[in-house]
Scaffold this motif. Structure first.
Motif, PDB file in Angstrom:
ATOM      1  N   LYS A   3       0.839  -1.207   0.000  1.00 21.80           N
ATOM      2  CA  LYS A   3       0.000   0.000   0.000  1.00 21.80           C
ATOM      3  C   LYS A   3       0.869   1.250   0.000  1.00 21.80           C
ATOM      4  O   LYS A   3       1.896   1.293   0.687  1.00 21.80           O
ATOM      5  N   ILE A   4       0.429   2.253  -0.712  1.00 18.35           N
ATOM      6  CA  ILE A   4       1.207   3.500  -0.776  1.00 18.35           C
ATOM      7  C   ILE A   4       0.929   4.396   0.433  1.00 18.35           C
ATOM      8  O   ILE A   4      -0.053   4.224   1.151  1.00 18.35           O
ATOM      9  N   ASN A   5       1.815   5.350   0.621  1.00 15.70           N
ATOM     10  CA  ASN A   5       1.614   6.457   1.546  1.00 15.70           C
ATOM     11  C   ASN A   5       0.540   7.355   0.939  1.00 15.70           C
ATOM     12  O   ASN A   5       0.779   8.053  -0.058  1.00 15.70           O
ATOM     13  N   GLU A   6      -0.648   7.316   1.515  1.00 18.26           N
ATOM     14  CA  GLU A   6      -1.798   8.047   0.946  1.00 18.26           C
ATOM     15  C   GLU A   6      -1.548   9.557   0.856  1.00 18.26           C
ATOM     16  O   GLU A   6      -2.164  10.251   0.044  1.00 18.26           O
ATOM     17  N   ASN A   7      -0.665  10.057   1.721  1.00 20.80           N
ATOM     18  CA  ASN A   7      -0.429  11.507   1.744  1.00 20.80           C
ATOM     19  C   ASN A   7       0.102  12.042   0.410  1.00 20.80           C
ATOM     20  O   ASN A   7      -0.077  13.215   0.098  1.00 20.80           O
ATOM     21  N   PHE A   8       0.779  11.158  -0.339  1.00 23.17           N
ATOM     22  CA  PHE A   8       1.296  11.606  -1.638  1.00 23.17           C
ATOM     23  C   PHE A   8       0.169  12.082  -2.551  1.00 23.17           C
ATOM     24  O   PHE A   8       0.385  12.912  -3.424  1.00 23.17           O
ATOM     25  N   LYS A   9      -1.021  11.535  -2.343  1.00 17.04           N
ATOM     26  CA  LYS A   9      -2.143  11.932  -3.191  1.00 17.04           C
ATOM     27  C   LYS A   9      -2.618  13.353  -2.894  1.00 17.04           C
ATOM     28  O   LYS A   9      -3.330  13.941  -3.699  1.00 17.04           O
ATOM     29  N   ASP A  10      -2.211  13.877  -1.735  1.00 18.72           N
ATOM     30  CA  ASP A  10      -2.586  15.253  -1.395  1.00 18.72           C
ATOM     31  C   ASP A  10      -1.616  16.284  -1.951  1.00 18.72           C
ATOM     32  O   ASP A  10      -1.844  17.490  -1.828  1.00 18.72           O
ATOM     33  N   LEU A  11      -0.507  15.817  -2.537  1.00 16.10           N
ATOM     34  CA  LEU A  11       0.452  16.760  -3.127  1.00 16.10           C
ATOM     35  C   LEU A  11      -0.164  17.428  -4.343  1.00 16.10           C
ATOM     36  O   LEU A  11      -0.751  16.764  -5.194  1.00 16.10           O
ATOM     37  N   LYS A  12       0.013  18.730  -4.386  1.00 14.65           N
ATOM     38  CA  LYS A  12      -0.439  19.479  -5.549  1.00 14.65           C
ATOM     39  C   LYS A  12       0.697  19.424  -6.570  1.00 14.65           C
ATOM     40  O   LYS A  12       1.849  19.645  -6.231  1.00 14.65           O
TER      41      LYS A  12
ATOM     42  N   ASP B 115       9.540   6.100   2.368  1.00 10.12           N
ATOM     43  CA  ASP B 115       8.618   7.251   2.315  1.00 10.12           C
ATOM     44  C   ASP B 115       7.371   6.971   1.468  1.00 10.12           C
ATOM     45  O   ASP B 115       6.313   7.546   1.708  1.00 10.12           O
ATOM     46  N   LEU B 116       7.524   6.109   0.469  1.00 15.15           N
ATOM     47  CA  LEU B 116       6.443   5.924  -0.510  1.00 15.15           C
ATOM     48  C   LEU B 116       5.295   5.059   0.003  1.00 15.15           C
ATOM     49  O   LEU B 116       4.248   5.000  -0.630  1.00 15.15           O
ATOM     50  N   PHE B 117       5.528   4.377   1.133  1.00 14.79           N
ATOM     51  CA  PHE B 117       4.584   3.330   1.521  1.00 14.79           C
ATOM     52  C   PHE B 117       3.803   3.660   2.795  1.00 14.79           C
ATOM     53  O   PHE B 117       4.247   4.436   3.636  1.00 14.79           O
ATOM     54  N   SER B 118       2.663   3.034   2.896  1.00 13.65           N
ATOM     55  CA  SER B 118       1.822   3.158   4.078  1.00 13.65           C
ATOM     56  C   SER B 118       2.531   2.556   5.298  1.00 13.65           C
ATOM     57  O   SER B 118       3.301   1.601   5.174  1.00 13.65           O
ATOM     58  N   GLU B 119       2.227   3.119   6.440  1.00 17.06           N
ATOM     59  CA  GLU B 119       2.792   2.622   7.690  1.00 17.06           C
ATOM     60  C   GLU B 119       2.389   1.172   7.944  1.00 17.06           C
ATOM     61  O   GLU B 119       3.077   0.446   8.658  1.00 17.06           O
ATOM     62  N   ASN B 120       1.287   0.752   7.354  1.00 16.61           N
ATOM     63  CA  ASN B 120       0.734  -0.562   7.689  1.00 16.61           C
ATOM     64  C   ASN B 120       1.289  -1.726   6.878  1.00 16.61           C
ATOM     65  O   ASN B 120       0.872  -2.862   7.059  1.00 16.61           O
ATOM     66  N   ASN B 121       2.210  -1.436   5.943  1.00 12.35           N
ATOM     67  CA  ASN B 121       2.760  -2.545   5.165  1.00 12.35           C
ATOM     68  C   ASN B 121       3.541  -3.510   6.054  1.00 12.35           C
ATOM     69  O   ASN B 121       4.234  -3.093   6.979  1.00 12.35           O
ATOM     70  N   LYS B 122       3.416  -4.767   5.730  1.00 14.18           N
ATOM     71  CA  LYS B 122       4.119  -5.833   6.450  1.00 14.18           C
ATOM     72  C   LYS B 122       5.465  -6.060   5.777  1.00 14.18           C
ATOM     73  O   LYS B 122       5.531  -6.254   4.566  1.00 14.18           O
ATOM     74  N   ASP B 268      -3.563   2.076  -3.503  1.00 11.36           N
ATOM     75  CA  ASP B 268      -4.057   3.049  -2.523  1.00 11.36           C
ATOM     76  C   ASP B 268      -5.177   2.391  -1.718  1.00 11.36           C
ATOM     77  O   ASP B 268      -5.482   1.214  -1.899  1.00 11.36           O
ATOM     78  N   LYS B 269      -5.786   3.163  -0.835  1.00  8.87           N
ATOM     79  CA  LYS B 269      -6.770   2.547   0.078  1.00  8.87           C
ATOM     80  C   LYS B 269      -8.019   2.050  -0.645  1.00  8.87           C
ATOM     81  O   LYS B 269      -8.758   1.235  -0.126  1.00  8.87           O
ATOM     82  N   ASN B 270      -8.248   2.573  -1.865  1.00  6.54           N
ATOM     83  CA  ASN B 270      -9.370   2.078  -2.660  1.00  6.54           C
ATOM     84  C   ASN B 270      -8.959   0.931  -3.588  1.00  6.54           C
ATOM     85  O   ASN B 270      -9.694   0.588  -4.514  1.00  6.54           O
ATOM     86  N   ASN B 271      -7.746   0.420  -3.348  1.00  2.02           N
ATOM     87  CA  ASN B 271      -7.191  -0.659  -4.175  1.00  2.02           C
ATOM     88  C   ASN B 271      -6.954  -0.249  -5.623  1.00  2.02           C
ATOM     89  O   ASN B 271      -6.929  -1.098  -6.522  1.00  2.02           O
ATOM     90  N   GLU B 272      -6.803   1.035  -5.861  1.00  2.00           N
ATOM     91  CA  GLU B 272      -6.407   1.515  -7.192  1.00  2.00           C
ATOM     92  C   GLU B 272      -4.890   1.374  -7.307  1.00  2.00           C
ATOM     93  O   GLU B 272      -4.155   1.674  -6.357  1.00  2.00           O
ATOM     94  N   LYS B 273      -4.431   0.985  -8.489  1.00  5.26           N
ATOM     95  CA  LYS B 273      -2.997   0.851  -8.730  1.00  5.26           C
ATOM     96  C   LYS B 273      -2.339   2.225  -8.841  1.00  5.26           C
ATOM     97  O   LYS B 273      -2.849   3.113  -9.540  1.00  5.26           O
ATOM     98  N   ILE B 274      -1.212   2.377  -8.190  1.00  7.82           N
ATOM     99  CA  ILE B 274      -0.441   3.627  -8.263  1.00  7.82           C
ATOM    100  C   ILE B 274       1.000   3.270  -8.670  1.00  7.82           C
ATOM    101  O   ILE B 274       1.634   2.419  -8.054  1.00  7.82           O
ATOM    102  N   GLY B 275       1.490   3.918  -9.702  1.00  5.99           N
ATOM    103  CA  GLY B 275       2.848   3.628 -10.184  1.00  5.99           C
ATOM    104  C   GLY B 275       3.894   4.196  -9.242  1.00  5.99           C
ATOM    105  O   GLY B 275       3.851   5.376  -8.884  1.00  5.99           O
ATOM    106  N   LEU B 276       4.853   3.359  -8.846  1.00  9.27           N
ATOM    107  CA  LEU B 276       5.863   3.821  -7.895  1.00  9.27           C
ATOM    108  C   LEU B 276       6.934   4.689  -8.560  1.00  9.27           C
ATOM    109  O   LEU B 276       7.596   5.477  -7.895  1.00  9.27           O
ATOM    110  N   ASN B 277       7.103   4.548  -9.875  1.00 11.72           N
ATOM    111  CA  ASN B 277       8.064   5.386 -10.586  1.00 11.72           C
ATOM    112  C   ASN B 277       7.725   6.868 -10.407  1.00 11.72           C
ATOM    113  O   ASN B 277       8.584   7.685 -10.073  1.00 11.72           O
ATOM    114  N   LYS B 278       6.469   7.196 -10.602  1.00 14.88           N
ATOM    115  CA  LYS B 278       6.027   8.588 -10.471  1.00 14.88           C
ATOM    116  C   LYS B 278       6.149   9.073  -9.024  1.00 14.88           C
ATOM    117  O   LYS B 278       6.530  10.219  -8.762  1.00 14.88           O
TER     118      LYS B 278
END
Lengths: 406, 406
Positions: A3-12, B115-122, B268-278
């Protein structure tokens, strides 16, 4: 499932410099014969001092020889450089070399320092502002949502001509306060008395001041502090960031430092005091591996007699450009600020034009590029930044064109 | 009131190398006539290639001249270096230059990527392991409390002689899996088939593999992948870290790179894919300002014919040391692993001695310093690391002493 860091989605998304580049390219295409002068950049153009060149050449030779080769250096920086920084930047200010952390950039330090703090800290920023303070806190979840040009959880402290570019103490008490003086982008400063108000406020409220002093070498007026530690009590509440970028022309060489005094404390959830010096040391030792030995040798040479003289010549060169800009604007009755203790001139757009409208007009009529103030925050609307980092010839020509054509 | 990141309090102080230094200093004080040989360090000792020296000298001259001076470079690295990396490290592996991010160190990249990931990742780690993967996740709140030599939320995957140093797929599915092969500290590797098991597992479970390939240039066996992207499907699930530190001797010069393929997705929390490159690009542009131009010119020269030849000579030199160590241990009937595709030799302590007891014995009887395996994690107990980064003469003498005196 990662899962990603959701806060990145708040970046403008920042379109400031890409939009500028696009507009300039379009104009140039339509007007291939026009010579465009760029006074928009915040990057230096003068070559690095010869003293630094010599020191770096010598350091490379050391790395080429097995008896003088250097592997990993200390994460905090070599002692020779930390010592030179203390002796030259903090003489009589009581800063110890264990409080100096050499890094590869003030941007990195400002960005990484947020690691030390709880997500729940309340952040105060001047407005307009260098975008890194804001964006790194958005990533760390301290900004909330972006609504009506502002992040909901951030305390914005306007810097405008109405308050003489002196931020007012906020109504809501912040936990972390970012101050950058000489300011980017406005070029304005706080004198010692004005800065003391903030140190006292931080002490009273157990807040931390992040003091960005990257432009301190451009200060020419006597009552303006070059370091926040000139203010009594600052060692208890302030972390300071300085850099060799704008002084010795190290933007492409990468060397800076953070001062984290041992007295600066934050609190844990039980309200126990925790020293930030030890926390920052741990962060740096874990996530950073020190700065190139060659770079550090170059930075040390900034403090030789030859280095100091050459840095002074470069700064005088840029500050002469700032004077040319200020005089040119005065001749056109355009209100301008900064430019005396800073390489940035912040002008009020004539007839309350919008920043971007003034950008278009300046490009079209004088073929000069600057930066719209609105790009630095909502209170930057109606202002415009010109920088002194161009060549003298281009700066003179730019102001002549503004005088004749606008 | 400024509050700290509470997770820092869960960090275990690392006394490994400071304890070693203390023990060595004490022994030397009591035995001033003994010549101690250090085979404990993970740092290179050979000077940097002449090709790099020449390129860096030229780059310094460019910085000294106003017509060739370089200010801020791209945060992602100069195109000349990214291109050289793609052509030399990733030929026919389909990596694009937009997927290469040059940095000042693999340690920084491994630390900052969290930095890119949620705190909850295992998180899953091999055990023993390079401590940075663990500590940076402790700081980010993904480790929980330290109980009985382990962090409660971390999945430890033992690497021991019982499983031939091949990690087993964990019972609980991790979101992020750190793999370092050739491994630090064990010096062991995975062949293509064994690594493919992990790529397939990550694909099936939407996990991300952080693949640390810092030691890939030491690989001598044909079936051992130098990049995870040699494995089909890896571009969908793996981020790879490589460095110029151990190959070109850049530990004191600082240059590395991360490969973040555009296909690698987290959710993301809605299970949408997010590219890590960006996301990584945004992180680097916000918190990092690129690597020194001089350093990048030095790194580029690693890929010239002269540079490649010199790097190969250095690696051959170190790997000859590894051979000397392996042969010396064999002569004493001490079980040893690694050292064939890696500068690290991982020995099983004789008679099941504790790592630290073996350290004391080796220091006292042979005056040789190594690193106790227990310092790299609980499964390192009963093992010991020797490194090939010393001089040939010292390595030979160390093994002779072990042979005679132990």
């Amino acid at each position: 499932m990662a899962k990603i860091n959701e806060n990145f989605k708040d970046l403008k998304e920042s379109y400031l410099f890409s939009t500028i580049a696009k507009k300039v390219a379009e104009f140039q295409k339509e007007n291939p014969d026009k010579k465009i002068i760029k006074l928009g950049i915040g990057d230096v153009t003068r070559p690095i001092p010869k003293a630094c060149v010599k020191a770096m050449e010598k350091a490379i030779q050391e790395m080429a020889n097995s008896t003088t080769f250097k592997g990993y250096g200390p994460e905090q920086g070599y002692e020779f450089l930390r010592k030179a920084i203390v002796e030259n930047e903090y003489k009589n200010l009581g800063i110890d070399i264990d409080e100096v952390f050499v890094s590869d950039g003030a941007k990195c330090d400002c960005g990484n320092i947020v690691d030390l703090f709880s997500e729940n800290n309340k952040i105060a920023l001047t407005d307009p502002v260098y975008p890194v303070y804001l964006d790194t806190n958005v990533m760390a979840g301290r900004a909330g949502k972006y609504i009506d040009n502002k992040y909901e959880k951030i305390i914005y402290m306007p810097l405008t001509k109405e308050n003489n570019f002196i931020p007012s103490l906020p109504e809501e008490v912040p936990d972390i306060i970012y101050l950058c003086f000489p300011n980017n982008p406005t070029g304005t400063v706080l004198n010692k008395e004005q800065l003391k108000v903030w140190v006292d406020y931080a002490k009273e409220n157990h807040s931390i001041i992040m003091f960005d002093a990257a432009y301190c070498e451009f200060i020419s007026e006597k009552d303006v502090p070059k370091s926040i530690y000139e203010i009594e009590g600052a060692k208890e509440v302030a972390i300071e960031f300085k850099s060799f970028s704008k002084t010795a022309g190290f933007t492409g060489i990468r060397c800076a430092y953070a001062i984290v005094p041992k007295e600066v404390m934050a609190y844990d959830k039980n309200n126990e005091k925790i020293g930030l010096n030890k926390l920052w040391n741990r962060r740096q030792c874990t996530k950073f591996n020190g700065v190139s030995y060659i770079t550090q040798k170059g930075a040390e040479a900034v403090y030789t007699d030859e280095g100091k003289r050459e840095v002074r010549e470069n700064i005088d060169y840029y500050m002469n450009n700032a004077k040319i800009i200020l005089e040119g604007l005065k001749a056109k009755n355009i209100e301008a600020y900064g430019g005396v203790n800073s390489p940035y001139v912040w002008l009020k757009t004539p007839e309350n034009m919008k920043s971007w409208d003034f950008f278009d007009k300046l490009l079209k009529e004088a073929n000069v590029v600057g930066t719209p103030g609105e790009g630095f925050g909502p209170s930057g609307e109606g202002y415009f930044r010109l920088t002194a980092f161009g060549s003298k010839e281009n700066t003179i020509e730019a102001m002549e064109r503004i005088n004749k054509n606008m």
